[in-house]
Design a protein around this motif. Sequence first.
Motif, PDB file in Angstrom:
ATOM      1  N   TYR A 184      -8.296   6.353   0.494  1.00 54.76           N
ATOM      2  CA  TYR A 184      -8.124   5.188   1.342  1.00 54.76           C
ATOM      3  C   TYR A 184      -9.005   4.028   0.870  1.00 54.76           C
ATOM      4  CZ  TYR A 184      -6.064   8.703   4.393  1.00 54.76           C
ATOM      5  OH  TYR A 184      -5.294   9.716   4.892  1.00 54.76           O
ATOM      6  N   PRO A 185      -8.477   2.812   0.926  1.00 53.36           N
ATOM      7  CA  PRO A 185      -9.315   1.645   0.615  1.00 53.36           C
ATOM      8  C   PRO A 185     -10.288   1.393   1.761  1.00 53.36           C
ATOM      9  CG  PRO A 185      -7.174   0.921   1.400  1.00 53.36           C
ATOM     10  CD  PRO A 185      -7.094   2.421   1.282  1.00 53.36           C
ATOM     11  N   HIS A 186     -11.300   0.555   1.502  1.00 54.37           N
ATOM     12  CA  HIS A 186     -12.258   0.236   2.564  1.00 54.37           C
ATOM     13  C   HIS A 186     -11.615  -0.637   3.636  1.00 54.37           C
ATOM     14  CE1 HIS A 186     -15.575   2.081   0.457  1.00 54.37           C
ATOM     15  NE2 HIS A 186     -15.318   1.364  -0.626  1.00 54.37           N
ATOM     16  N   SER A 187     -10.649  -1.433   3.238  1.00 50.10           N
ATOM     17  CA  SER A 187      -9.961  -2.327   4.171  1.00 50.10           C
ATOM     18  C   SER A 187      -8.517  -2.484   3.717  1.00 50.10           C
ATOM     19  CB  SER A 187     -10.654  -3.702   4.205  1.00 50.10           C
ATOM     20  OG  SER A 187      -9.862  -4.657   4.897  1.00 50.10           O
ATOM     21  N   LEU A 188      -7.633  -2.834   4.659  1.00 56.30           N
ATOM     22  CA  LEU A 188      -6.230  -3.061   4.319  1.00 56.30           C
ATOM     23  C   LEU A 188      -5.954  -4.522   3.969  1.00 56.30           C
ATOM     24  CD1 LEU A 188      -4.401  -0.861   6.988  1.00 56.30           C
ATOM     25  CD2 LEU A 188      -4.948  -0.314   4.615  1.00 56.30           C
ATOM     26  N   ILE A 189      -6.954  -5.376   4.143  1.00 55.91           N
ATOM     27  CA  ILE A 189      -6.784  -6.781   3.773  1.00 55.91           C
ATOM     28  C   ILE A 189      -6.581  -6.870   2.253  1.00 55.91           C
ATOM     29  CG2 ILE A 189      -7.780  -9.079   3.824  1.00 55.91           C
ATOM     30  CD1 ILE A 189      -7.135  -7.893   6.584  1.00 55.91           C
ATOM     31  N   GLY A 190      -5.510  -7.515   1.850  1.00 54.66           N
ATOM     32  CA  GLY A 190      -5.195  -7.636   0.433  1.00 54.66           C
ATOM     33  C   GLY A 190      -4.339  -6.513  -0.115  1.00 54.66           C
ATOM     34  N   MET A 191      -4.039  -5.513   0.705  1.00 56.15           N
ATOM     35  CA  MET A 191      -3.226  -4.376   0.257  1.00 56.15           C
ATOM     36  C   MET A 191      -1.727  -4.648   0.387  1.00 56.15           C
ATOM     37  SD  MET A 191      -5.248  -1.923  -0.818  1.00 56.15           S
ATOM     38  CE  MET A 191      -6.219  -3.258  -1.542  1.00 56.15           C
ATOM     39  N   PHE A 192      -1.377  -5.703   1.088  1.00 56.41           N
ATOM     40  CA  PHE A 192       0.025  -6.069   1.280  1.00 56.41           C
ATOM     41  C   PHE A 192       0.196  -7.548   0.944  1.00 56.41           C
ATOM     42  CE2 PHE A 192      -1.097  -2.714   4.222  1.00 56.41           C
ATOM     43  CZ  PHE A 192      -0.035  -1.821   4.172  1.00 56.41           C
ATOM     44  N   LEU A 245       0.829  -1.199   0.000  1.00 58.41           N
ATOM     45  CA  LEU A 245       0.000   0.000   0.000  1.00 58.41           C
ATOM     46  C   LEU A 245       0.866   1.252   0.000  1.00 58.41           C
ATOM     47  CD1 LEU A 245      -2.897   1.276   0.431  1.00 58.41           C
ATOM     48  CD2 LEU A 245      -2.328   1.295   2.871  1.00 58.41           C
ATOM     49  N   GLY A 246       0.619   2.144  -0.931  1.00 60.59           N
ATOM     50  CA  GLY A 246       1.319   3.423  -0.939  1.00 60.59           C
ATOM     51  C   GLY A 246       0.753   4.340   0.133  1.00 60.59           C
ATOM     52  N   VAL A 247       1.626   4.967   0.903  1.00 61.84           N
ATOM     53  CA  VAL A 247       1.162   5.818   2.005  1.00 61.84           C
ATOM     54  C   VAL A 247       1.443   7.293   1.732  1.00 61.84           C
ATOM     55  CG1 VAL A 247       1.362   4.012   3.734  1.00 61.84           C
ATOM     56  CG2 VAL A 247       3.333   5.466   3.256  1.00 61.84           C
ATOM     57  N   ARG A 248       1.907   7.603   0.536  1.00 58.48           N
ATOM     58  CA  ARG A 248       2.106   8.999   0.150  1.00 58.48           C
ATOM     59  C   ARG A 248       1.391   9.259  -1.162  1.00 58.48           C
ATOM     60  NH1 ARG A 248       5.793  11.577   3.297  1.00 58.48           N
ATOM     61  NH2 ARG A 248       7.125  10.227   4.600  1.00 58.48           N
ATOM     62  N   LYS A 249       0.874  10.438  -1.288  1.00 58.58           N
ATOM     63  CA  LYS A 249       0.117  10.796  -2.487  1.00 58.58           C
ATOM     64  C   LYS A 249       0.429  12.243  -2.863  1.00 58.58           C
ATOM     65  CE  LYS A 249      -4.631  10.825  -4.283  1.00 58.58           C
ATOM     66  NZ  LYS A 249      -4.399   9.838  -5.356  1.00 58.58           N
ATOM     67  N   SER A 250       0.630  12.469  -4.147  1.00 58.72           N
ATOM     68  CA  SER A 250       0.908  13.837  -4.617  1.00 58.72           C
ATOM     69  C   SER A 250      -0.330  14.708  -4.454  1.00 58.72           C
ATOM     70  CB  SER A 250       1.329  13.808  -6.086  1.00 58.72           C
ATOM     71  OG  SER A 250       2.525  13.080  -6.260  1.00 58.72           O
ATOM     72  N   LEU A 251      -0.110  15.975  -4.203  1.00 53.89           N
ATOM     73  CA  LEU A 251      -1.230  16.907  -4.118  1.00 53.89           C
ATOM     74  C   LEU A 251      -1.827  17.119  -5.505  1.00 53.89           C
ATOM     75  CD1 LEU A 251       0.102  19.686  -1.689  1.00 53.89           C
ATOM     76  CD2 LEU A 251      -1.091  17.552  -1.148  1.00 53.89           C
ATOM     77  N   GLU A 258      -8.799   4.194  13.368  1.00 54.53           N
ATOM     78  CA  GLU A 258      -8.133   5.242  14.159  1.00 54.53           C
ATOM     79  C   GLU A 258      -7.012   5.904  13.371  1.00 54.53           C
ATOM     80  OE1 GLU A 258      -4.975   3.458  17.137  1.00 54.53           O
ATOM     81  OE2 GLU A 258      -6.726   2.124  17.103  1.00 54.53           O
ATOM     82  N   LEU A 259      -6.367   5.148  12.490  1.00 52.76           N
ATOM     83  CA  LEU A 259      -5.316   5.748  11.659  1.00 52.76           C
ATOM     84  C   LEU A 259      -5.902   6.755  10.677  1.00 52.76           C
ATOM     85  CD1 LEU A 259      -3.136   2.580  10.942  1.00 52.76           C
ATOM     86  CD2 LEU A 259      -2.393   4.628  12.176  1.00 52.76           C
ATOM     87  N   ARG A 260      -7.053   6.426  10.101  1.00 55.40           N
ATOM     88  CA  ARG A 260      -7.708   7.372   9.185  1.00 55.40           C
ATOM     89  C   ARG A 260      -8.207   8.606   9.934  1.00 55.40           C
ATOM     90  NH1 ARG A 260     -11.958   3.868   5.830  1.00 55.40           N
ATOM     91  NH2 ARG A 260     -12.197   2.984   7.913  1.00 55.40           N
ATOM     92  N   GLN A 261      -8.711   8.386  11.135  1.00 52.60           N
ATOM     93  CA  GLN A 261      -9.177   9.537  11.927  1.00 52.60           C
ATOM     94  C   GLN A 261      -8.016  10.452  12.282  1.00 52.60           C
ATOM     95  OE1 GLN A 261     -12.137  10.607  12.502  1.00 52.60           O
ATOM     96  NE2 GLN A 261     -11.480  12.305  13.814  1.00 52.60           N
ATOM     97  N   ALA A 262      -6.872   9.856  12.638  1.00 52.22           N
ATOM     98  CA  ALA A 262      -5.686  10.667  12.929  1.00 52.22           C
ATOM     99  C   ALA A 262      -5.241  11.416  11.690  1.00 52.22           C
ATOM    100  CB  ALA A 262      -4.561   9.774  13.441  1.00 52.22           C
TER     101      ALA A 262
END
Length: 314
Positions: free
Chosen positions: A152-160, A34-40, A134-138
């Motif tokens: 953000y995806p609906h779930s992280l299952i399958g993202m790694f 999963l990519g955790v950075r995104k260009s503006l 909680e990570l999305r809320q933060a």
Amino acid sequence: MTLTVDGNPSGATTTPSSRLQTTMAAARLSFTWLGVRKSLSSHQREQAADSFGAEGKYLSAGKKLLDTSHPAFKAVTSVRSRTVSFWKGVSLPYPEPGIRLIRQDAIAVFDSQIAEFKEELSEAVVQLDQHFGELRQAARIRLGDLYCPDDYPHSLIGMFAIEHDYPSVEPPDYLRRLNPALYEQECRRMQSRFDDAIHMAEQAFLEEISRLIEHLTERLSGDSDGKPKVFRDSAIGNLTEFFERFRQLNVRSNPQLDELVDRACQVVSGIQPHQLRDSSELRQRVANQLGAVQSSLDGLLVDRPRRNILRRPR
């Protein structure tokens, strides 16, 4: 103790690269991550540029979607790091991105260990997914107006995921029948790749043992504030691990390197870290002997400058 490869046919008339082809297999490792950075967006860049009186097209900016320092996220990235370390530790480099060479008789162990890492990663991702809310809320709080739910995806299952396979590094056999001349051309090209792999392996071994010996010698030599310099047990342990890996993977391509590794092994064989701490005489003797090996290694590194081996893009 002579550090030669285990299980390698004697084959006195064979070349190192042909021994490599005969005894090794290609192992490819790749990741879905999963990519955790995104260009503006262009509009966001323009807004950011306005605050500096700059033009948006000359500004590069991005946002961090998740807090990667969260323990659950670090547990996931730890699996990836350990998987890569294991793969590199049991293999030799090869001039193809994502491919390294492992011993054919080690494939079963390699496959089993990678399967364990895959299972461990799946479990770590399940744990991370439980904290995803909680990570999305933060992130919503930290990013402010830059936050976008669509990032953000609906779930992280399958993202790694960890993927591995054993690609062929030999010419396809059908070419032998369809186009013998092309088949021979491909054989020569593959032979050249293995020649490059031999050089890359030698260079990697040379640089690693040189670095390890230099570090240990520096720790054993001289004083710091009138006291012997402190060194960790790992300074000896890392050398011991190198000797074992060299014994397992060495294809006897460089007699000078073999001899120097064997000399270094003899110097530290049977010596425990506490003995070096307790005896200044032993420290000095080991430092002097390793220093002599280091000098020879330096000469070998100078005599064998790094070649520019091009890796083909995937």
